[in-house]
Design a protein around this motif. Sequence first.
Motif, short mmCIF file in Angstrom:
data_model
loop_
_atom_site.label_atom_id
_atom_site.label_comp_id
_atom_site.label_asym_id
_atom_site.label_seq_id
_atom_site.Cartn_x
_atom_site.Cartn_y
_atom_site.Cartn_z
N ILE A 151 0.56 -1.51 0.03
CA ILE A 151 0.62 -0.17 0.01
C ILE A 151 0.99 1.54 0.32
O ILE A 151 0.91 1.84 -0.68
CB ILE A 151 -1.08 0.08 1.24
CG1 ILE A 151 -2.15 -0.76 0.82
CG2 ILE A 151 -1.77 1.85 1.17
CD1 ILE A 151 -2.94 -1.50 1.86
N GLU A 152 2.08 1.42 0.76
CA GLU A 152 3.12 2.55 1.06
C GLU A 152 3.96 2.50 -0.28
O GLU A 152 4.23 3.68 -0.75
CB GLU A 152 4.00 2.09 1.86
CG GLU A 152 3.34 2.76 3.67
CD GLU A 152 4.72 2.60 4.64
OE1 GLU A 152 5.10 2.24 4.14
OE2 GLU A 152 3.99 2.50 5.42
N GLU A 195 -9.61 4.49 1.81
CA GLU A 195 -9.06 5.35 0.44
C GLU A 195 -9.70 5.12 -0.65
O GLU A 195 -9.82 6.09 -2.07
CB GLU A 195 -7.66 6.09 1.34
CG GLU A 195 -8.18 6.92 2.64
CD GLU A 195 -6.73 7.41 3.18
OE1 GLU A 195 -5.44 6.71 2.72
OE2 GLU A 195 -6.73 8.34 4.41
N SER A 235 -3.89 1.03 10.23
CA SER A 235 -3.67 1.45 8.98
C SER A 235 -4.08 1.21 7.50
O SER A 235 -4.09 1.88 6.18
CB SER A 235 -2.08 1.36 9.42
OG SER A 235 -1.42 0.13 9.34
N ARG A 238 -5.84 2.43 4.75
CA ARG A 238 -5.39 2.88 3.12
C ARG A 238 -6.11 1.81 2.32
O ARG A 238 -6.93 2.25 0.83
CB ARG A 238 -4.09 1.89 2.74
CG ARG A 238 -2.87 2.94 3.64
CD ARG A 238 -2.72 4.44 3.50
NE ARG A 238 -2.03 4.45 4.52
CZ ARG A 238 -0.32 4.50 4.69
NH1 ARG A 238 0.10 4.23 3.22
NH2 ARG A 238 0.09 5.09 4.92
#
Length: 737
Positions: free
Chosen positions: A562-563, A700, A693, A697
């Motif tokens: 995701i990052e 979003e 977290s 993500r």
Amino acid sequence: MRENEEKKQNRDEPKGALRRLAEIQSIAETTLSNLSLDHFLNNLVGRVQQIFMADTVAILLLDEESRTLAVRAAYGLEEEVDRVRIPVGQGVAGRIFSERRSLIIDDLSKVEVASPILREKGVRSLLGAPLRVQDHLMGVIHVGCFRPRRFGEEERRLLELIAEQVGLATEHARLYEAEWHSRASAQAAERRYRALVDGLDHSIVWEADAAANRFFFVSSRAEMILGYPVEQWLTEPRFWEARLHPADRENVLKEFQKLVSEGKDRRFDHRMIAADGRAVWFHTGMSLSGVTDTGTFIHGISMDITPLKQVEEETRAREAQQGAVAALGQRALEGTDVATLMNQAVALVARCLEVEYTKILELLPDGKRLLLRAGVGWKEDSVGRATVDTRPDSQAGYTLLSKTPVITEDLRKEKRFTGAALLDAHQVVSGMTVLIQGRDRPFGVLGAHTIKRRAFKEEDIHFLQGVANVLTNAIERKQIEETLRQKTTEAEEANRLKSRLVSIVSHELRTPLNAIIGYSSLLKDPRFQKDPAKLKEMQERIYENSRTLLELINRILDVSKIEAGQRELSLELEPVSVSDAARRAVSNLNPMGDQKGLSMEFIDDASAPTIQSDPAKLKQILTNLISNAIKYTEQGSVAVRIRHQPEEKKVCVEVSDTGRGIAEEDLPHLFEPYYHVVATESAPHKGTGLGLSIVKRLVEALGGTVDVASQVGSGSIFTVRLPYQIPKKEDSSSQKE
């Protein structure tokens, strides 16, 4: 280096000009003492050479019979005296004489009519002026340089003034010579002398009786320069003393006293008040004619030097402004905070420009208004509160739009914009504004205003722009420092969280691995191999711990993907019922809740429509939230509620529990990667701190939002809001536009 020398020469020019005028004045004054013409001219060329630092000086006088110009006195061209004669209209000197005006030649080699003698001598640049009194031409004076030189307008004007004085002195000397040769023409010479002195454009020639404190001769130029009739000069008692500027009166009277007591010529600068109230600057030179029983007689010349004084004053003002900007810049470099620097800047502008109002308007985040951040002269409650619209119908808004300095001499007649309410309330008439730049957009506007009509000069706008540049640099430096400080804090926090993650993950990985290793070893024990029940229990424990380890590894990989932005590329969208997805998630996790004795509830909203989303991602979101609620709730219930928000075109899922809750200081960081709520003895860590977290993500990525409300001891409520349709992301080109 040459540019610096020229700038220094320009700064020193007004002071040098006054010194030069004083020298020429002294030469002109000597003509009142019966000197021969040759003596006077030979003395003069040496003085002129020093004044202009020239290589050559020549004075040519007209021979009326032959209509030629003869070199009568020279410096650097001495051998040409009485030898060279130039017909009127020929050569440089003849051109100056015939055109009756001064002339500047930067390069003689490019001038066809240049004198061969000047070229032979190596003269490159030349400045010349005609010698005349009123309309009577009598010759030419020119100065030359062997090196290229640009004579300026101030030097041209200075030579014209010198030529005027030389013309007067030459004619005066001729009159004395004529009187010496023929006493019979004395009265005619006197009348001509009076006519000559009356023809001086910038000087007043006068004669006075110091004992009686009255004038008995004043040239007619006095009326043109100061506005008082000559008759008033001659008849009004103590006229001179009454018209002296109050600040100069005492010094001027002392000069008269010294002249009378010492008998030595005096020269000084002073001001007189004109009939219209103006202060006019004069350079006065005076000599003692004689002391008799009937009076103490003085004669003198007072030259109007107001333009030169104005240049001198403007030069001093510019130097003061430049020094002030440099000092402000130094304070900015020393780390003065921006707010203090702004206050110092507006005070500096008000003092140096002598204006009633100064302002710094800061562009607010909405881009529609400017806030009066700092200022001088405004009403007490204006600074920090008053705002100006950014539309171009105000001077500040027009400045933002044009991105150039804006000057208005009279707001009442301005056609480009109108006065803002702030300016109208303070009766502002004139003003100028410049832009204060920022990193990504303008910071705002710097302005100076007056309540009287004023024509601001180019030097004023340069000064104001200099102050704005200092503020721009200080603001940008502050913004950069803030950005660096923020990034440093974020980096330190990320390192801290990752260090915590390593500690947590190592513990979480070690626990299932140790269990797997332990139960695997027991499987080798012959005692357990003969017990089917024990063997099955160990196999189940190995399986459960393997699943736990796999789940942990998958979460770590999910966060990394995701990052890196990989998750956004793998959405598979289709019509999804949020109610059905939530119902299945609750059903799947019911056994987990039953093991802890929790009540599992599902509350549907029949009006909720299907939405366009990714069912797999939605399942992962719901599973994470519901399992978290069960994990951190020891008794009570976990409830999942569907809410339809048609006005916002969204479907919401609320996951509530009756667990221990979350501390207020942890809430802002709850969805950050690697963040873990501080554990206590009564509430130890039960996870890795990665689940929420990942939820954020994923939500979003589906175009939605997630938030939490919690109170320690009362449980938590997590709310996910998903749109009917996932908004399309703009491509890079549209983002740039």
